[in-house]
Design an enzyme around this catalytic site. Sequence first.
Site, PDB file in Angstrom:
ATOM      1  N   CYS A 152     -14.788  19.031   5.657  1.00  0.00           N
ATOM      2  CA  CYS A 152     -14.299  17.952   4.783  1.00  0.00           C
ATOM      3  C   CYS A 152     -15.385  17.581   3.781  1.00  0.00           C
ATOM      4  O   CYS A 152     -15.244  16.591   3.067  1.00  0.00           O
ATOM      5  CB  CYS A 152     -13.880  16.745   5.611  1.00  0.00           C
ATOM      6  SG  CYS A 152     -15.176  16.158   6.700  1.00  0.00           S
TER       7      CYS A 152
ATOM      8  N   CYS B  80       0.877  -1.170   0.000  1.00  0.00           N
ATOM      9  CA  CYS B  80       0.000   0.000   0.000  1.00  0.00           C
ATOM     10  C   CYS B  80       0.908   1.213   0.000  1.00  0.00           C
ATOM     11  O   CYS B  80       1.863   1.287   0.774  1.00  0.00           O
ATOM     12  CB  CYS B  80      -0.899   0.001   1.237  1.00  0.00           C
ATOM     13  SG  CYS B  80      -1.854   1.519   1.372  1.00  0.00           S
TER      14      CYS B  80
ATOM     15  N   GLU C 130     -16.814  19.143  22.017  1.00  0.00           N
ATOM     16  CA  GLU C 130     -16.701  17.899  21.241  1.00  0.00           C
ATOM     17  C   GLU C 130     -17.515  16.837  21.965  1.00  0.00           C
ATOM     18  O   GLU C 130     -17.564  16.842  23.191  1.00  0.00           O
ATOM     19  CB  GLU C 130     -15.208  17.524  21.205  1.00  0.00           C
ATOM     20  CG  GLU C 130     -14.851  16.070  21.009  1.00  0.00           C
ATOM     21  CD  GLU C 130     -15.177  15.564  19.624  1.00  0.00           C
ATOM     22  OE1 GLU C 130     -14.932  16.276  18.643  1.00  0.00           O
ATOM     23  OE2 GLU C 130     -15.696  14.443  19.537  1.00  0.00           O
TER      24      GLU C 130
ATOM     25  N   GLN D 195      -5.837  14.188  12.579  1.00  0.00           N
ATOM     26  CA  GLN D 195      -5.882  14.323  11.115  1.00  0.00           C
ATOM     27  C   GLN D 195      -4.872  13.361  10.498  1.00  0.00           C
ATOM     28  O   GLN D 195      -3.728  13.309  10.955  1.00  0.00           O
ATOM     29  CB  GLN D 195      -5.528  15.756  10.720  1.00  0.00           C
ATOM     30  CG  GLN D 195      -6.570  16.775  11.137  1.00  0.00           C
ATOM     31  CD  GLN D 195      -7.767  16.820  10.204  1.00  0.00           C
ATOM     32  OE1 GLN D 195      -7.861  16.076   9.222  1.00  0.00           O
ATOM     33  NE2 GLN D 195      -8.705  17.684  10.505  1.00  0.00           N
TER      34      GLN D 195
HETATM   35  C1  LIG Z   1     -13.762  16.658  11.364  1.00  0.00           C
HETATM   36  S1  LIG Z   1     -13.520  16.221  13.036  1.00  0.00           S
HETATM   37  C2  LIG Z   1     -12.657  17.647  13.583  1.00  0.00           C
HETATM   38  C3  LIG Z   1     -11.700  17.394  14.687  1.00  0.00           C
HETATM   39  C4  LIG Z   1     -10.726  18.503  15.011  1.00  0.00           C
HETATM   40  N1  LIG Z   1     -11.206  19.823  14.712  1.00  0.00           N
HETATM   41  C5  LIG Z   1      -9.389  18.264  14.328  1.00  0.00           C
HETATM   42  O1  LIG Z   1      -9.076  18.917  13.347  1.00  0.00           O
HETATM   43  O2  LIG Z   1      -8.660  17.371  14.795  1.00  0.00           O
HETATM   44  C6  LIG Z   1     -15.139  16.428  13.645  1.00  0.00           C
HETATM   45  C7  LIG Z   1     -15.291  16.168  15.148  1.00  0.00           C
HETATM   46  O3  LIG Z   1     -16.643  16.434  15.504  1.00  0.00           O
HETATM   47  C8  LIG Z   1     -17.044  15.509  16.513  1.00  0.00           C
HETATM   48  N2  LIG Z   1     -18.515  15.476  16.486  1.00  0.00           N
HETATM   49  C9  LIG Z   1     -19.313  14.879  15.566  1.00  0.00           C
HETATM   50  N3  LIG Z   1     -20.603  15.101  15.831  1.00  0.00           N
HETATM   51  C10 LIG Z   1     -20.647  15.882  16.944  1.00  0.00           C
HETATM   52  C11 LIG Z   1     -21.712  16.454  17.702  1.00  0.00           C
HETATM   53  N4  LIG Z   1     -22.977  16.243  17.366  1.00  0.00           N
HETATM   54  N5  LIG Z   1     -21.391  17.203  18.769  1.00  0.00           N
HETATM   55  C12 LIG Z   1     -20.107  17.417  19.107  1.00  0.00           C
HETATM   56  N6  LIG Z   1     -19.044  16.903  18.423  1.00  0.00           N
HETATM   57  C13 LIG Z   1     -19.317  16.135  17.358  1.00  0.00           C
HETATM   58  C14 LIG Z   1     -16.356  14.236  16.106  1.00  0.00           C
HETATM   59  O4  LIG Z   1     -16.202  13.375  17.201  1.00  0.00           O
HETATM   60  C15 LIG Z   1     -14.993  14.757  15.572  1.00  0.00           C
HETATM   61  O5  LIG Z   1     -14.024  14.795  16.605  1.00  0.00           O
END
Ligand SMILES: C[S@@+](CC[C@H](N)C(=O)[O-])C[C@H]1O[C@@H](n2cnc3c(N)ncnc32)[C@H](O)[C@@H]1O
Length: 468
Positions: free
Chosen positions: A425, A176, A349, A299
Site C-alpha cells: 500500500c 459522508c 502475522e 481490507q
Molecule cells: C497491509 S496489512 C495486510 C493484511 C492481509 N494481507 C490482508 O490483505 O488482509 C499488514 C499486516 O501486517 C501486520 N504486521 C505489521 N507489522 C508486522 C510485523 N512486524 N510482523 C508481523 N506482522 C506485522 C499488521 O498487523 C497487518 O495485519
Amino acid sequence: MARKKKNIVIENLTIEAVAAEGKSLARQDGQVIFIEKTVPGDVVDVQIRKKRKAYSEGYPLKFHKYSDLRIDPICEHFGVCGGCKWQNLAYDSQLAFKQQQVEDHLTRIGKVELPELSPIIGSAKTERYRNKLEFTFSNKKWLTKEQIDSEEVIERNALGFHVPRLFDKIVDIETCHLMADPANAIKNEIRSFALANDYSFFDIREQHGLLRILMIRYTDAGELMVLVQFFEEEQERIDLLMNHIKDKFPEITSLLYVINQKKNDTIYDQDIITFSGKDHIIEKMGDLQFKIGPKSFYQTNSQQAKILYDKTIAFADFKGDELVYDLYTGTGTIANYCAGQVKKVVGIEYVEEAIQDAFVNAEVNGITNTDFFAGDMKDLLNDAFISEHGQPDVIITDPPRAGMHENVVNMILKVAPKKVVYVSCNPATQARDISLMDEQYSVTKVQPVDMFPHTHHVECVILLELRG
Ligand SMILES: C[S@@+](CC[C@H](N)C(=O)[O-])C[C@H]1O[C@@H](n2cnc3c(N)ncnc32)[C@H](O)[C@@H]1O
C-alpha cells in the site's frame, strides 16, 4: 519572491505534478516545493511553512488560476475534512497520477529494471466503496470563519472526522459519501439522540465525556455492525442509547459497545460487549466467507480487495503443489483465498487476535491446508522456522506502509523462493525493498490497483522472479 521576517511567500507558481502524501509539487530556481490543496495546472501564491535545504513545503495563499483538471467535489465537507483530498480531480486524472506515482517511485527509489507497467485497475465504485468508517464524537466542533464571526450560539458538539493536523477539532459530518446507507442515517440519528438528551461528547484534552467513537462496518453480504465506544461508565444512559439504536435500525446484525477509559481510543485490548445480534459480521469473497469481529483487520474496499487478491494469485501462477508463505497475513485472507490452488499455505502475522480469526476463517470455509503463526516477522521468520515448516516455493508478502524490515528482506533472499509476490500500500517502501532484492530477483510484472478513490493512496502488486 516577497520576503518578510521568516515569512516567505512565492508568487505565481505553476503546480507541475502530484507528489507523495496527497501534496503537489512545483519548482522555483531548481528548488522543489511541496504544496497542499493544489492540483497540477493551478497557478498560486504559496506561503512557505517549512524550508529545508533540499525542498520546501507550503500551502496556497491565493489562486490566480484553477487547473483545467479540477472538477466540482461532490461532498459539502470537501476541503475541511481530512478524507477524499482528491475529490476535486476527475477520476481518470486520479488514476493517471497514481500510475505515475508508482512508476516514479520504482524508477527513482527502486532504480531497478522494470517491465512495462500494467495500467492501473480503477475501482468500479468511486463512492460508497468503504466497508468500515469511524466517526469521532467531540465537544470541539470545527467552526467556519463565518460561524466564529456570527452572533449566533453555535452547537459545539460534533460527530465526524478530524481536521488534518488538529487532533482535537472535528468536522461535523452530515453526509459522508464513503459508505452505503444506512451509515449516514445511523450516524445522524445517534447524534440527534445524544444532543436531544444532553449526552456529553468527548473532550480529548481534558479526557472526559460519555460518547467517544462510532464505528460502522457494512459488508457486501448485507451484514451491518455498529460499535459505540463510550468513555464514562454511565450504564443507564448507555442502555438508553443502545436500545434506541436497536429500535430505529433493526437491520443492524451486530450491535456492540465498549467502555474505554484509556487515553487512546484503540480497542484491541478492550472487552467488547454484544448488546444485540452477533459479535461479528460475515463478508463474502468469491466462494469464501470471512468472519469479521470488531477488532479484525479487513481490507476496506471489499470489491477491490478481491481484484487485488486475484491479481496476486494470477502473478503467482500456482501449479497446485506449492508450499506458500503468506507474510503479514492479517486475518489470513490471502492465505485462505489461495489455499484451494496449492499444497499448503503458512501465514505469519503479529496481531494474535488476527491469527485467531485466520484459523476461524479457515474452519468456516472447510480449509484444512493453511496454518498460521503469530509473531514479529523479523524474529519469527528465521532458519528454525523454515526448517520446521518447509522451504516455500512462493512467498506472498503484504507488509504495512513501512514496508519490510531489512531482516525480513534478507531472510527472503536466503530462502530464495522461485517467486515473490509483493503486495504493497506504499510504493515508496516497496521500491526500497525491491531494490534490496535486485541482485537476486528481477521485477517481471507490476500491477497498480486503486483501492481508495479520491485519496492519493495506491496499492501495487509486483511479481519478482529468481534470476536464473
Ligand atoms: C497491509 S496489512 C495486510 C493484511 C492481509 N494481507 C490482508 O490483505 O488482509 C499488514 C499486516 O501486517 C501486520 N504486521 C505489521 N507489522 C508486522 C510485523 N512486524 N510482523 C508481523 N506482522 C506485522 C499488521 O498487523 C497487518 O495485519
